[in-house]
Design a protein around this motif. Sequence first.
Motif, PDB file in Angstrom:
ATOM      1  N   PRO A  17      -4.527  45.468   9.567  1.00 41.77           N
ATOM      2  CA  PRO A  17      -4.705  45.340  11.018  1.00 41.77           C
ATOM      3  C   PRO A  17      -6.181  45.518  11.361  1.00 41.77           C
ATOM      4  CG  PRO A  17      -3.906  47.528  10.492  1.00 41.77           C
ATOM      5  CD  PRO A  17      -3.907  46.739   9.199  1.00 41.77           C
ATOM      6  N   VAL A  18      -6.654  44.787  12.336  1.00 42.42           N
ATOM      7  CA  VAL A  18      -8.016  44.999  12.828  1.00 42.42           C
ATOM      8  C   VAL A  18      -7.894  45.954  14.007  1.00 42.42           C
ATOM      9  CG1 VAL A  18     -10.035  43.944  13.910  1.00 42.42           C
ATOM     10  CG2 VAL A  18      -8.809  42.736  12.092  1.00 42.42           C
ATOM     11  N   THR A  19      -8.590  47.079  13.913  1.00 43.36           N
ATOM     12  CA  THR A  19      -8.559  48.062  14.994  1.00 43.36           C
ATOM     13  C   THR A  19      -9.978  48.479  15.343  1.00 43.36           C
ATOM     14  OG1 THR A  19      -8.463  50.028  13.569  1.00 43.36           O
ATOM     15  CG2 THR A  19      -6.360  48.961  14.111  1.00 43.36           C
ATOM     16  N   LEU A  20     -10.082  49.175  16.446  1.00 45.28           N
ATOM     17  CA  LEU A  20     -11.343  49.799  16.837  1.00 45.28           C
ATOM     18  C   LEU A  20     -11.091  51.298  16.883  1.00 45.28           C
ATOM     19  CD1 LEU A  20     -12.324  47.183  19.519  1.00 45.28           C
ATOM     20  CD2 LEU A  20     -13.708  47.761  17.516  1.00 45.28           C
ATOM     21  N   LEU A  21     -11.744  52.012  15.987  1.00 43.78           N
ATOM     22  CA  LEU A  21     -11.608  53.451  15.894  1.00 43.78           C
ATOM     23  C   LEU A  21     -12.553  54.085  16.900  1.00 43.78           C
ATOM     24  CD1 LEU A  21     -10.466  55.917  14.271  1.00 43.78           C
ATOM     25  CD2 LEU A  21     -12.472  55.675  12.793  1.00 43.78           C
ATOM     26  N   GLY A  22     -12.020  54.940  17.755  1.00 43.53           N
ATOM     27  CA  GLY A  22     -12.830  55.549  18.794  1.00 43.53           C
ATOM     28  C   GLY A  22     -13.005  57.045  18.597  1.00 43.53           C
ATOM     29  N   ALA A  23     -14.206  57.524  18.883  1.00 42.87           N
ATOM     30  CA  ALA A  23     -14.498  58.960  18.848  1.00 42.87           C
ATOM     31  C   ALA A  23     -15.702  59.232  19.733  1.00 42.87           C
ATOM     32  CB  ALA A  23     -14.782  59.426  17.420  1.00 42.87           C
ATOM     33  N   ASN A  24     -15.695  60.380  20.353  1.00 40.80           N
ATOM     34  CA  ASN A  24     -16.892  60.816  21.067  1.00 40.80           C
ATOM     35  C   ASN A  24     -17.839  61.407  20.039  1.00 40.80           C
ATOM     36  OD1 ASN A  24     -16.174  60.105  23.634  1.00 40.80           O
ATOM     37  ND2 ASN A  24     -15.602  62.155  24.283  1.00 40.80           N
ATOM     38  N   VAL A  25     -19.059  60.902  19.999  1.00 41.54           N
ATOM     39  CA  VAL A  25     -20.073  61.438  19.097  1.00 41.54           C
ATOM     40  C   VAL A  25     -21.238  61.909  19.954  1.00 41.54           C
ATOM     41  CG1 VAL A  25     -21.478  61.031  17.056  1.00 41.54           C
ATOM     42  CG2 VAL A  25     -19.374  59.718  17.371  1.00 41.54           C
ATOM     43  N   LYS A  26     -21.518  63.187  19.859  1.00 42.60           N
ATOM     44  CA  LYS A  26     -22.591  63.795  20.665  1.00 42.60           C
ATOM     45  C   LYS A  26     -22.394  63.497  22.153  1.00 42.60           C
ATOM     46  CE  LYS A  26     -25.720  63.675  16.764  1.00 42.60           C
ATOM     47  NZ  LYS A  26     -26.850  63.032  16.120  1.00 42.60           N
ATOM     48  N   GLY A  27     -21.141  63.595  22.603  1.00 43.42           N
ATOM     49  CA  GLY A  27     -20.815  63.431  24.017  1.00 43.42           C
ATOM     50  C   GLY A  27     -20.714  62.002  24.517  1.00 43.42           C
ATOM     51  N   LYS A  28     -20.811  61.011  23.626  1.00 48.71           N
ATOM     52  CA  LYS A  28     -20.776  59.612  24.051  1.00 48.71           C
ATOM     53  C   LYS A  28     -19.679  58.848  23.294  1.00 48.71           C
ATOM     54  CE  LYS A  28     -24.641  57.876  25.171  1.00 48.71           C
ATOM     55  NZ  LYS A  28     -26.003  57.362  25.161  1.00 48.71           N
ATOM     56  N   ALA A  29     -18.959  57.984  24.010  1.00 45.62           N
ATOM     57  CA  ALA A  29     -17.912  57.170  23.392  1.00 45.62           C
ATOM     58  C   ALA A  29     -18.515  56.221  22.366  1.00 45.62           C
ATOM     59  CB  ALA A  29     -17.163  56.386  24.464  1.00 45.62           C
ATOM     60  N   ASN A  30     -17.892  56.164  21.200  1.00 46.40           N
ATOM     61  CA  ASN A  30     -18.349  55.271  20.136  1.00 46.40           C
ATOM     62  C   ASN A  30     -17.134  54.604  19.510  1.00 46.40           C
ATOM     63  OD1 ASN A  30     -20.564  54.307  18.333  1.00 46.40           O
ATOM     64  ND2 ASN A  30     -19.238  55.239  16.806  1.00 46.40           N
ATOM     65  N   PHE A  31     -17.306  53.334  19.115  1.00 49.06           N
ATOM     66  CA  PHE A  31     -16.220  52.577  18.500  1.00 49.06           C
ATOM     67  C   PHE A  31     -16.731  51.849  17.267  1.00 49.06           C
ATOM     68  CE2 PHE A  31     -15.377  52.885  23.031  1.00 49.06           C
ATOM     69  CZ  PHE A  31     -14.102  53.436  23.020  1.00 49.06           C
ATOM     70  N   MET A  32     -15.906  51.828  16.233  1.00 46.01           N
ATOM     71  CA  MET A  32     -16.235  51.063  15.029  1.00 46.01           C
ATOM     72  C   MET A  32     -15.025  50.238  14.614  1.00 46.01           C
ATOM     73  SD  MET A  32     -16.016  53.744  11.820  1.00 46.01           S
ATOM     74  CE  MET A  32     -15.585  52.468  10.656  1.00 46.01           C
ATOM     75  N   ALA A  33     -15.276  49.056  14.052  1.00 45.13           N
ATOM     76  CA  ALA A  33     -14.199  48.212  13.555  1.00 45.13           C
ATOM     77  C   ALA A  33     -13.615  48.857  12.302  1.00 45.13           C
ATOM     78  CB  ALA A  33     -14.736  46.815  13.236  1.00 45.13           C
ATOM     79  N   LEU A  34     -12.276  48.829  12.206  1.00 50.94           N
ATOM     80  CA  LEU A  34     -11.608  49.501  11.091  1.00 50.94           C
ATOM     81  C   LEU A  34     -10.332  48.768  10.699  1.00 50.94           C
ATOM     82  CD1 LEU A  34     -11.612  52.194   9.344  1.00 50.94           C
ATOM     83  CD2 LEU A  34      -9.974  53.027  11.026  1.00 50.94           C
ATOM     84  N   GLY A  35     -10.171  48.509   9.411  1.00 50.83           N
ATOM     85  CA  GLY A  35      -8.959  47.877   8.897  1.00 50.83           C
ATOM     86  C   GLY A  35      -8.105  48.814   8.056  1.00 50.83           C
ATOM     87  N   TRP A  36      -8.647  49.952   7.643  1.00 46.50           N
ATOM     88  CA  TRP A  36      -7.918  50.857   6.762  1.00 46.50           C
ATOM     89  C   TRP A  36      -7.119  51.853   7.587  1.00 46.50           C
ATOM     90  CZ3 TRP A  36     -11.753  52.211   2.223  1.00 46.50           C
ATOM     91  CH2 TRP A  36     -12.145  51.027   1.606  1.00 46.50           C
ATOM     92  N   VAL A  37      -5.952  51.407   8.064  1.00 46.83           N
ATOM     93  CA  VAL A  37      -5.089  52.192   8.942  1.00 46.83           C
ATOM     94  C   VAL A  37      -3.661  52.140   8.421  1.00 46.83           C
ATOM     95  CG1 VAL A  37      -4.191  52.398  11.300  1.00 46.83           C
ATOM     96  CG2 VAL A  37      -6.512  51.568  10.936  1.00 46.83           C
ATOM     97  N   SER A  38      -2.968  53.286   8.423  1.00 43.49           N
ATOM     98  CA  SER A  38      -1.576  53.296   7.976  1.00 43.49           C
ATOM     99  C   SER A  38      -0.797  54.442   8.607  1.00 43.49           C
ATOM    100  CB  SER A  38      -1.524  53.454   6.448  1.00 43.49           C
ATOM    101  OG  SER A  38      -0.190  53.476   6.002  1.00 43.49           O
ATOM    102  N   ARG A  39       0.470  54.201   8.948  1.00 45.18           N
ATOM    103  CA  ARG A  39       1.361  55.295   9.337  1.00 45.18           C
ATOM    104  C   ARG A  39       1.602  56.132   8.090  1.00 45.18           C
ATOM    105  NH1 ARG A  39       4.726  55.616  14.118  1.00 45.18           N
ATOM    106  NH2 ARG A  39       5.826  57.328  13.151  1.00 45.18           N
ATOM    107  N   VAL A  40       1.597  57.449   8.252  1.00 38.93           N
ATOM    108  CA  VAL A  40       1.810  58.328   7.098  1.00 38.93           C
ATOM    109  C   VAL A  40       2.961  59.308   7.299  1.00 38.93           C
ATOM    110  CG1 VAL A  40      -0.580  58.150   6.291  1.00 38.93           C
ATOM    111  CG2 VAL A  40       0.050  59.999   7.853  1.00 38.93           C
ATOM    112  N   ASN A  41       3.534  59.376   8.514  1.00 38.92           N
ATOM    113  CA  ASN A  41       4.654  60.279   8.758  1.00 38.92           C
ATOM    114  C   ASN A  41       5.481  59.746   9.921  1.00 38.92           C
ATOM    115  OD1 ASN A  41       5.792  62.915   7.875  1.00 38.92           O
ATOM    116  ND2 ASN A  41       5.542  63.425  10.030  1.00 38.92           N
ATOM    117  N   GLY A  42       6.802  59.995   9.823  1.00 38.19           N
ATOM    118  CA  GLY A  42       7.713  59.521  10.854  1.00 38.19           C
ATOM    119  C   GLY A  42       7.756  60.412  12.077  1.00 38.19           C
TER     120      GLY A  42
END
Length: 195
Positions: A17-42
């Motif tokens: 899947p193509v996703t955008l991983l989001g996190a606040n870094v040093k108080g600012k919203a940041n996004f990076m493209a990410l394909g390595w994503v998986s459900r790991v628990n139900g």
Amino acid sequence: MAEKIKINNNIFIYPMPVTLLGANVKGKANFMALGWVSRVNGNPPMLGVGVSKSHYTPEGIMENGSFSVNFPYSEMVEKTDYCGLVSGEKVDKSGLFEVFYGELETAPMIKECTLNLECKLAETLEFPTNYFFVGEIIAAYSEERYLTQGRPDIKKMEPLLLTMPDNSYWTLGDYAGEAWKTGKSLMAKKGTEEG
């Protein structure tokens, strides 16, 4: 039947899947493209994301104990790829999208995306080149137009898919059958029971 041949073992799951991983870094919203994503628990619902240590985003995930996984639709391919080309350490990506926050208040999410998963960091695993962040999905967000009977509808969402190492984006193909139902006719022929 053709004979199997051995290929390079540094293989990727097809497709991702193509996703955008989001996190606040040093108080600012940041996004990076990410394909390595998986459900790991139900239950509780948890997923894992594999992120290179060289990226800027892990700093924000560890700093805030939260992250988001946002699913762009096909027409967002240019902005999505841009987020994979430039580092948030050098380029401010906070204004690229309309950002909103949910319950955790520290995991930035993208309004334009069809599905947003707000995650509380549960565990961090460290590997030679990557971190694997496991997060509990605290909340999920979408819009009525992307749902069918209250559930995300993959055709309406028009997700982007990724293949590597050819580094190509794809869109969804044709419907192939219903999971946990299509094989029941073979079970009847073989006289097997569900297990």
